[in-house]
Design an enzyme around this catalytic site. Structure first.
Site, PDB file in Angstrom:
ATOM      1  N   LYS A   1      25.339  24.203  27.090  1.00  0.00           N
ATOM      2  CA  LYS A   1      24.618  24.739  28.098  1.00  0.00           C
ATOM      3  C   LYS A   1      25.268  25.757  28.838  1.00  0.00           C
ATOM      4  O   LYS A   1      26.216  25.519  29.456  1.00  0.00           O
ATOM      5  CB  LYS A   1      24.175  23.507  29.038  1.00  0.00           C
ATOM      6  CG  LYS A   1      23.315  23.964  30.168  1.00  0.00           C
ATOM      7  CD  LYS A   1      22.545  22.845  31.055  1.00  0.00           C
ATOM      8  CE  LYS A   1      21.699  23.342  32.215  1.00  0.00           C
ATOM      9  NZ  LYS A   1      21.592  22.566  33.142  1.00  0.00           N
TER      10      LYS A   1
ATOM     11  N   ARG B   1      14.130  27.650  38.242  1.00  0.00           N
ATOM     12  CA  ARG B   1      14.338  27.421  39.874  1.00  0.00           C
ATOM     13  C   ARG B   1      13.272  27.422  40.798  1.00  0.00           C
ATOM     14  O   ARG B   1      13.005  26.444  41.609  1.00  0.00           O
ATOM     15  CB  ARG B   1      15.189  28.660  40.168  1.00  0.00           C
ATOM     16  CG  ARG B   1      16.522  28.902  39.408  1.00  0.00           C
ATOM     17  CD  ARG B   1      17.724  28.189  39.944  1.00  0.00           C
ATOM     18  NE  ARG B   1      18.758  28.285  38.573  1.00  0.00           N
ATOM     19  CZ  ARG B   1      19.905  29.053  38.452  1.00  0.00           C
ATOM     20  NH1 ARG B   1      19.641  30.326  39.266  1.00  0.00           N
ATOM     21  NH2 ARG B   1      20.750  29.010  37.328  1.00  0.00           N
TER      22      ARG B   1
ATOM     23  N   ARG C   1      26.318  28.723  38.611  1.00  0.00           N
ATOM     24  CA  ARG C   1      27.016  27.550  38.105  1.00  0.00           C
ATOM     25  C   ARG C   1      27.931  28.035  37.058  1.00  0.00           C
ATOM     26  O   ARG C   1      28.092  27.308  36.459  1.00  0.00           O
ATOM     27  CB  ARG C   1      25.891  26.767  37.859  1.00  0.00           C
ATOM     28  CG  ARG C   1      24.757  26.300  38.726  1.00  0.00           C
ATOM     29  CD  ARG C   1      23.816  25.367  38.040  1.00  0.00           C
ATOM     30  NE  ARG C   1      22.677  24.890  39.119  1.00  0.00           N
ATOM     31  CZ  ARG C   1      21.414  25.071  39.151  1.00  0.00           C
ATOM     32  NH1 ARG C   1      20.750  25.388  38.109  1.00  0.00           N
ATOM     33  NH2 ARG C   1      20.615  24.724  40.171  1.00  0.00           N
TER      34      ARG C   1
ATOM     35  N   GLU D   1      32.483  21.396  23.023  1.00  0.00           N
ATOM     36  CA  GLU D   1      31.666  20.663  24.037  1.00  0.00           C
ATOM     37  C   GLU D   1      30.891  19.541  23.157  1.00  0.00           C
ATOM     38  O   GLU D   1      30.782  18.446  23.510  1.00  0.00           O
ATOM     39  CB  GLU D   1      30.820  21.426  24.875  1.00  0.00           C
ATOM     40  CG  GLU D   1      31.305  22.282  26.041  1.00  0.00           C
ATOM     41  CD  GLU D   1      31.810  21.546  27.221  1.00  0.00           C
ATOM     42  OE1 GLU D   1      31.585  20.256  27.171  1.00  0.00           O
ATOM     43  OE2 GLU D   1      32.250  22.101  28.259  1.00  0.00           O
TER      44      GLU D   1
ATOM     45  N   LYS E   1      21.322  24.786  24.826  1.00  0.00           N
ATOM     46  CA  LYS E   1      20.270  25.368  25.906  1.00  0.00           C
ATOM     47  C   LYS E   1      21.303  26.639  26.574  1.00  0.00           C
ATOM     48  O   LYS E   1      22.293  26.647  26.865  1.00  0.00           O
ATOM     49  CB  LYS E   1      20.223  24.208  27.120  1.00  0.00           C
ATOM     50  CG  LYS E   1      19.113  24.837  28.011  1.00  0.00           C
ATOM     51  CD  LYS E   1      19.179  23.918  29.148  1.00  0.00           C
ATOM     52  CE  LYS E   1      18.169  24.167  30.352  1.00  0.00           C
ATOM     53  NZ  LYS E   1      18.222  23.156  31.317  1.00  0.00           N
TER      54      LYS E   1
ATOM     55  N   SER F   1      12.694  28.217  30.352  1.00  0.00           N
ATOM     56  CA  SER F   1      11.716  28.690  31.370  1.00  0.00           C
ATOM     57  C   SER F   1      11.548  30.264  30.949  1.00  0.00           C
ATOM     58  O   SER F   1      10.510  30.910  31.015  1.00  0.00           O
ATOM     59  CB  SER F   1      11.955  28.495  32.746  1.00  0.00           C
ATOM     60  OG  SER F   1      13.211  29.184  32.989  1.00  0.00           O
TER      61      SER F   1
ATOM     62  N   TYR G   1       7.688  24.429  26.768  1.00  0.00           N
ATOM     63  CA  TYR G   1       6.620  24.268  27.721  1.00  0.00           C
ATOM     64  C   TYR G   1       5.424  24.311  26.697  1.00  0.00           C
ATOM     65  O   TYR G   1       4.190  24.068  27.391  1.00  0.00           O
ATOM     66  CB  TYR G   1       6.878  25.228  28.714  1.00  0.00           C
ATOM     67  CG  TYR G   1       7.963  24.915  29.570  1.00  0.00           C
ATOM     68  CD1 TYR G   1       8.000  24.094  30.541  1.00  0.00           C
ATOM     69  CD2 TYR G   1       9.204  25.597  29.550  1.00  0.00           C
ATOM     70  CE1 TYR G   1       9.312  23.749  31.149  1.00  0.00           C
ATOM     71  CE2 TYR G   1      10.358  25.293  29.846  1.00  0.00           C
ATOM     72  CZ  TYR G   1      10.251  24.556  31.034  1.00  0.00           C
ATOM     73  OH  TYR G   1      11.511  24.097  31.683  1.00  0.00           O
TER      74      TYR G   1
END
Length: 326
Positions: free
Chosen positions: A197, A207, A218, A234, A249, A275, A314
């Site tokens: 990610k 958000r 982040r 990872e 992601k 998104s 979505y």
């Protein structure tokens, strides 16, 4: 003298029927997961940056769940939007918190028809918007956060979630949560690790969708998008720690990473069409710059072609309905 070509790839593109017969990659409703946002209180709320997506209340959620089940969608991923937040995200593991109540509802309504999945992260529940507990210097305390994730995992498992989506990118989160679940007898609860990610520019509309309180970024815990080897590492760590499914992601900007990881893992590999990817296509289509339906299909096929077995998107409900009617 001109020699006609003997080998003609166009022969297999000569008609719609021929193209369908030789297609290498297909979309199927069961390969799609629908993310859903559930807000505390009554009424729904449109998300301006994500046309067609909304924050649901529990009544609206129930209707959407049944629509997804009827369309044959593979699963739903629930995100909670609480009315109040605090420094440790205490609402995340509260049995009466919005996410856990929504999970119980989803399991009761459609748990036999599709896979009920829940986001296991603190960012929606903290008043600072980070995915973990902060230390005295304002940084995210990795190991203290693991304890909060364990508590959240137990609450979600007890609410009935079949698959917990560990999206916080804390070191050791899969092993810690797996140990907590097993010790409590939740050995059948599966873990989806958001393994690769990245700290992406494409998360902006999300958000708004969760009313994020984040100030800053982040980048100290999410991956640097420039580093592919980091993503491979990872994923390997999460598989070794017991992840049942791993994820990349965002999907669209990391197709190379999906393709690199797919042949290296012996667990399912999924991807999240985030998104910002959704918002860009919708915005361009609204302006008449692209063919909306063709762009949606092409973007999803690209993710599947790269090697993702399932895609969180979505558009899952819309695409599932279309594919089911073919």
């Amino acid at each position: 003298m001109t020699h006609a070509p003997r080998i003609r790839p166009r022969r297999l593109r000569s008609s719609a029927a021929m193209r369908e017969m030789v297609a290498e990659t297909r979309l199927h409703p069961r390969n799609l997961v629908l993310p859903l946002f559930v807000r505390e209180g009554e009424g729904t709320r449109e998300i301006a940056s994500m046309p067609g997506v909304r924050q649901h209340d529990l009544d609206s959620l129930a209707r959407e769940l049944h629509a997804a089940a009827a369309a044959g969608v593979g699963g739903i991923m629930l995100f909670g939007v609480p009315a109040t937040r605090d420094a440790t995200g205490s609402g995340a593991d509260d049995p009466s918190g919005i996410l856990n109540r929504a999970t119980t509802l989803a399991v009761r309504e459609v748990g036999e028809a599709l896979v009920v999945q829940t986001d296991l992260c603190l960012d929606e529940f903290t008043d600072h918007g980070h995915c973990g507990v902060l230390d005295g210097a304002g940084g995210v305390d990795n190991d203290a956060t693991l304890e909060r994730y364990a508590a959240m995992a137990l609450a979600q498992a007890e609410a009935g979630s079949a698959l917990l989506g560990l999206s916080g990118m804390m070191d050791g989160q899969v092993a810690h949560v797996r140990a907590a679940l097993d010790a409590a007898g939740h050995t059948d609860t599966a873990l989806l690790a958001y393994s690769a990610k990245s700290a992406s520019a494409f998360y902006g509309p999300f958000r708004e969708a969760v009313d994020s309180q984040l100030v800053g970024d982040r980048r100290t815990y999410q991956m640097d998008p420039r580093n592919a080897r980091d993503g491979v590492r990872e994923v390997a760590l999460d598989v070794a720690e017991g992840a049942d499914v791993v994820m990349v992601k965002p999907a669209g900007s990391q197709l190379d990473l999906i393709a690199r990881i797919a042949p290296r893992v012996d667990v399912p590999l999924w991807a999240y069409q985030v998104s910002g990817e959704y918002a860009m296509i919708e915005a361009a289509a609204q302006r008449g710059w692209i063919d909306r339906d063709a762009a949606i299909a092409e973007s999803l096929v690209a993710i599947r072609r790269a090697g993702a077995q399932a895609v969180l998107t979505y558009w899952a409900l819309e695409v599932a309905r279309k594919e089911s009617s073919r």
